[in-house]
Design an enzyme around this catalytic site. Structure first.
Site, PDB file in Angstrom:
ATOM      1  N   HIS A 356       0.796  -1.227   0.000  1.00 43.88           N
ATOM      2  CA  HIS A 356       0.000   0.000   0.000  1.00 43.88           C
ATOM      3  C   HIS A 356       0.828   1.277   0.000  1.00 43.88           C
ATOM      4  O   HIS A 356       0.268   2.361   0.158  1.00 43.88           O
ATOM      5  CB  HIS A 356      -0.930   0.030   1.222  1.00 43.88           C
ATOM      6  CG  HIS A 356      -2.113  -0.887   1.122  1.00 43.88           C
ATOM      7  ND1 HIS A 356      -3.287  -0.545   0.490  1.00 43.88           N
ATOM      8  CD2 HIS A 356      -2.297  -2.159   1.563  1.00 43.88           C
ATOM      9  CE1 HIS A 356      -4.145  -1.545   0.556  1.00 43.88           C
ATOM     10  NE2 HIS A 356      -3.570  -2.542   1.207  1.00 43.88           N
ATOM     11  N   LYS A 552      -9.430  13.251   4.324  1.00 43.59           N
ATOM     12  CA  LYS A 552      -8.505  12.120   4.361  1.00 43.59           C
ATOM     13  C   LYS A 552      -7.571  12.321   5.541  1.00 43.59           C
ATOM     14  O   LYS A 552      -7.574  13.388   6.170  1.00 43.59           O
ATOM     15  CB  LYS A 552      -7.716  11.997   3.058  1.00 43.59           C
ATOM     16  CG  LYS A 552      -6.996  13.265   2.639  1.00 43.59           C
ATOM     17  CD  LYS A 552      -6.312  13.098   1.291  1.00 43.59           C
ATOM     18  CE  LYS A 552      -7.294  13.143   0.160  1.00 43.59           C
ATOM     19  NZ  LYS A 552      -7.365  11.911  -0.609  1.00 43.59           N
TER      20      LYS A 552
END
Length: 815
Positions: A356, A552
């Site tokens: 990731h 975010k």
């Protein structure tokens, strides 16, 4: 109180079940029932129906000797369960009819449910979407994680500063979890090892019990479900009774806490040695319990492990479960007597790994000395795996010790034993048969940069799986107004299961009537969010303004600071009359900063200081408002995503692996302003380059700028608007009570290298924002492009991603 006597006849059965649970389980008098009572009663009804599906699913999988997928993740950000359960069970409309006047509505009842604090951000939300898709596609699947008693933290804002408070979401136990009293496994730590040939006997110093709690994850359009099994740490004995009986009550309680703190908090602060050890214990705890559980289930069904790789696939979601490679070897060799070579062959066919991050500093490593102390058997296993791997490398590239040093599982710490570290991503790659990135750009860069050597060694092992999101939660449930419009226009509800049907919406972008209906749905969502902001923060947002959204995790590479620089530039231009034709704009931020991340916390404080100045200025407040919505999570996102007009995806090119917030926002009709990073590129390719705002340097240009020696002072000296914005930050204009407050931000950009190249992208970003204004001032054209964004989002369904995993990684069929 709800007057069930006036429910329509089609909800009679549900009404009867709710009343039965209210009396028999919740023990509440219907005429005095509170919203919490109603929530508990309805959840018990849904829970019972889901339990029946769970039993049937498990029976079917056992009878069919199903190959199962086990998804190991430190996070599962599942959010609220009620709405999803009702939708999957086909009870949403019936439940709406069962509530209402004179009592609370179903939506008000659902508000009683706290978000399940089992994750932090995109990694955890992705895992939740994947479980939803696995169930919907009929894949025999289990998720495994930790039953955190507290989330990472509940975020509040005091005087503009982030304040972290315990996020105790399961104080009264969730009605959606099923405690499994007969499912527990012992997890050991410390001690010594006694060798017996290939296997070793581990004499642990202490141990903890892992107790299972199950969540049923329902599929949609199917009776099948997935299981999310979470582990809670429990002391081998509740208290030190000897200490208690001698009156040492504090030591008696410490005995319990010393073991149970493993599952207290998501991501304990690892800036201290104690925090790092707790984090390692937490990772091993959930992995060991999960693998013991998997092997126990398999042995009960087959009585042998020779077919293990044929019947199970284990997926590692990032490196947090990486220790599972060594743990599976320990269990097979030490506990079940399998030969090392056979166990290693099984292991490499069982595991797969998703990476990731492209940032080397974000790749997880652990000090060898720490693993030796906490997991003495596992460090020996890792060293043996590493030696066999190095031997393999040298057979192919004899004498290439530079390559060996780069790919070794052990970073030698320049020869200092105390600095040696285990590279967990390397352990995942060596122990897996498939490794993937999460967007095409990320996967390409992964094999060109951080894992280039491994890609040369194992070219067939690396591939791409672009992330996806579940349309059930992120459109059907979060945005009922747009969902109803899609149902009406597409003439079917099938898009919930086949998101590529959205492509049929493209001709509607030129339909004046549809554009008007689309605009009305968006405005209703904006009004809903504006009401929430007014209620929670006492800030009034104009629902007709452009809702400019960046939501975010707060991190320097995600560049919330670049957004702030644009806000300041915009404010300055409004004051000096150089702004030109601009659309009224509401700039909305949300996200948490890690508790030890000073710079991210400074950015949050700066946002609030800028908001305080901008929002109180009568000269500009009709054209510019700034708001930071605290404690961002799934339920808050479900309010923000449908309301957004503009989606800020502005990370430095080459740093964001994928992003899924960009997908959720586009799916709900927001236009993206973004760099050529992560999945922004694939979104552009699918919605059309004319329907997205791409700006800034691409990855190759970023690398060239860094290689040439980035000179941020050149941008500062040559751009008056940038200089004015930065000077106002540094001078204390936004912090008059503490003028030096943001010197470190100013210095990080101008004197410490501007690592994420904000200043190099600033001018193009500001220019692109002018294009955004011009388009928003042409409402018909804006709506046309917004509709085309929705129409282009079919490939970004988690169902598509999971189908790709199933066929290409897990070797399993789907519905």
């Amino acid at each position: 109180m709800t007057d069930f006597a006036h429910c329509p006849s089609d909800s009679e059965q549900l009404r009867s079940e709710i009343l039965h649970k209210m009396l028999g389980t919740v023990a509440a008098e219907p005429s005095r029932a509170t919203k919490a009572d109603l929530y508990q009663s309805l959840s018990q009804v849904a829970r019972e129906r889901l339990a029946l599906r769970w039993v049937e699913t498990q029976n079917d999988d056992r009878a069919n000797h199903a190959r199962r997928v086990y998804y190991l993740s430190m996070e599962f950000l599942i959010g609220r369960a009620m709405n999803n359960a009702l939708s999957a069970l086909g009870l949403r409309e019936t439940a709406e009819a069962a509530f209402g006047e004179p009592g609370p509505s179903l939506d008000e009842v659902i508000e009683c449910e706290p978000d399940a604090a089992l994750g932090n951000g995109g990694l955890g939300r992705l895992a939740a979407c994947f479980l939803d898709s696995m169930a919907t596609l009929g894949i025999p699947s289990w998720g495994y994680g930790v039953r955190y008693e507290y989330g990472m933290f509940a975020q509040s804002i005091v005087n503009g500063c982030q304040v972290e408070k315990p996020e105790a979401w399961v104080q009264d136990r969730s009605p959606w979890e099923f405690p499994r009293a007969n499912k527990h496994h012992t997890v050991r730590f410390g001690g010594t090892c006694e060798h017996h040939g290939e296997w070793a006997e581990w004499h642990a110093a202490d141990s903890v019990e892992a107790k299972a709690f199950d969540y049923v994850i329902p599929g949609h359009g199917t009776e099948r479900v997935s299981t999310l099994r979470l582990w809670k740490a429990a002391a081998p004995a509740e208290i030190d009774l000897g200490a208690f009986n001698t009156g040492d009550y504090q030591r008696a309680a410490e005995f319990k806490n010393r073991f149970e703190n493993i599952s207290w908090v998501l991501y304990p602060n690892d800036s201290t040695s104690a925090g790092r050890e707790l984090r390692l214990r937490q990772e091993y705890f959930f992995v060991s319990a999960s693998l013991q559980d998997i092997l126990e289930r398999h042995e009960s069904e087959y009585g042998t492990f020779t077919n293990l790789a044929e019947k199970i696939a284990i997926h590692l979601n990032d490196t947090h479960p990486a220790i599972g490679v060594a743990e599976l070897m320990r269990l097979l060799v030490d506990e079940h007597g399998m030969a090392w070579a056979d166990a290693w062959d099984q292991c490499r066919r069982i595991f797969s790994y998703t990476n990731h991050t492209l940032m080397p500093e974000a790749l997880e490593t652990w000090k060898v000395t720490l693993i030796q102390r906490v997991l003495p058997r596992h460090i020996l296993i890792i060293y043996r795996i590493n030696q066999e791997f190095i031997d393999e490398v040298l057979r192919v590239y004899p004498g290439d010790m530079d390559l060996v040093r780069r790919v070794s599982l052990i970073d030698d710490g320049n020869g200092h034993d105390k600095d040696k570290r285990v590279r967990m991503a390397h352990l995942c790659i060596v122990g897996s048969h498939r490794v993937n990135g999460v967007s095409q750009l990320h996967s390409d860069l992964m094999v060109q940069t951080i894992f280039a050597d491994f890609a040369r060694l194992y070219p067939e092992r690396f591939h791409n799986k672009t992330n996806g999101i579940t349309p059930r939660r992120w459109l059907a449930q979060a945005n009922p107004a747009l969902s109803a419009l899609l149902d009406e226009r597409l003439g079917t509800r099938e898009w919930r299961l086949h998101l590529d049907r959205l492509a049929e919406l493209r001709p509607s972008a030129d339909d004046v009537g549809f554009r008007a209906a689309f605009l009305a749905a968006k405005r209703g969502n904006k009004l809903r969010l504006a009401n929430y902001v007014a209620r929670e923060l006492n800030i009034r947002l104009d629902p007709d303004s452009l809702f400019d959204v960046q939501v975010k995790r707060i991190h320097e590479y995600k560049r919330q600071l670049l957004n702030v620089l644009h806000v300041i530039t915009r404010y300055n231009a409004l004051l000096d009359g150089t702004a030109g034709d601009v659309a009224p704009r509401s700039v909305i931020f949300a996200g948490k900063a890690a508790s030890s991340y000073h710079m991210a916390k400074q950015v949050i404080r700066l946002i609030h200081d800028v908001a305080s100045v901008v929002n109180s200025d009568p000269r500009t407040r009709d054209l510019l408002q700034v708001v930071f919505i605290p404690n961002y999570g799934v339920s808050v996102a479900e309010l923000i995503m449908p309301a957004a007009n503009l989606s800020e995806q502005i990370s430095t090119a080459g740093t964001e692996a994928s992003g899924t917030g960009n997908m959720k926002l586009s799916l709900n009709g927001a236009l993206t302003i973004g760099t050529e990073d992560g999945a922004n590129i694939e979104i552009r390719d699918n919605v059309g380059a004319d329907n997205i705002f791409i700006f800034g340097n691409n990855t190759a240009q970023v690398n060239a700028i860094r290689a040439a020696g980035h000179q941020p002072m050149d941008f500062y000296n040559n751009d008056p608007a940038l200089k004015e914005a930065l000077d106002r930050i540094d001078s204390g204009f936004f912090s008059p009570g503490e003028r030096p407050r943001y010197h470190d931000i100013f210095n990080s950009l101008l004197h410490y290298g501007d690592h994420y190249l904000l200043l190099a992208d600033y001018a193009d970003y500001v220019a692109t924002q002018k294009r955004v204004d011009a388009l928003y001032l042409t409402p018909d054209e804006w709506q046309r492009k917004a509709i085309l964004n929705v129409a282009g989002m079919g490939p970004f369904s988690a169902d598509r991603t999971i189908r790709d995993y199933a066929s290409d990684t897990w070797n399993i069929s789907t519905l």
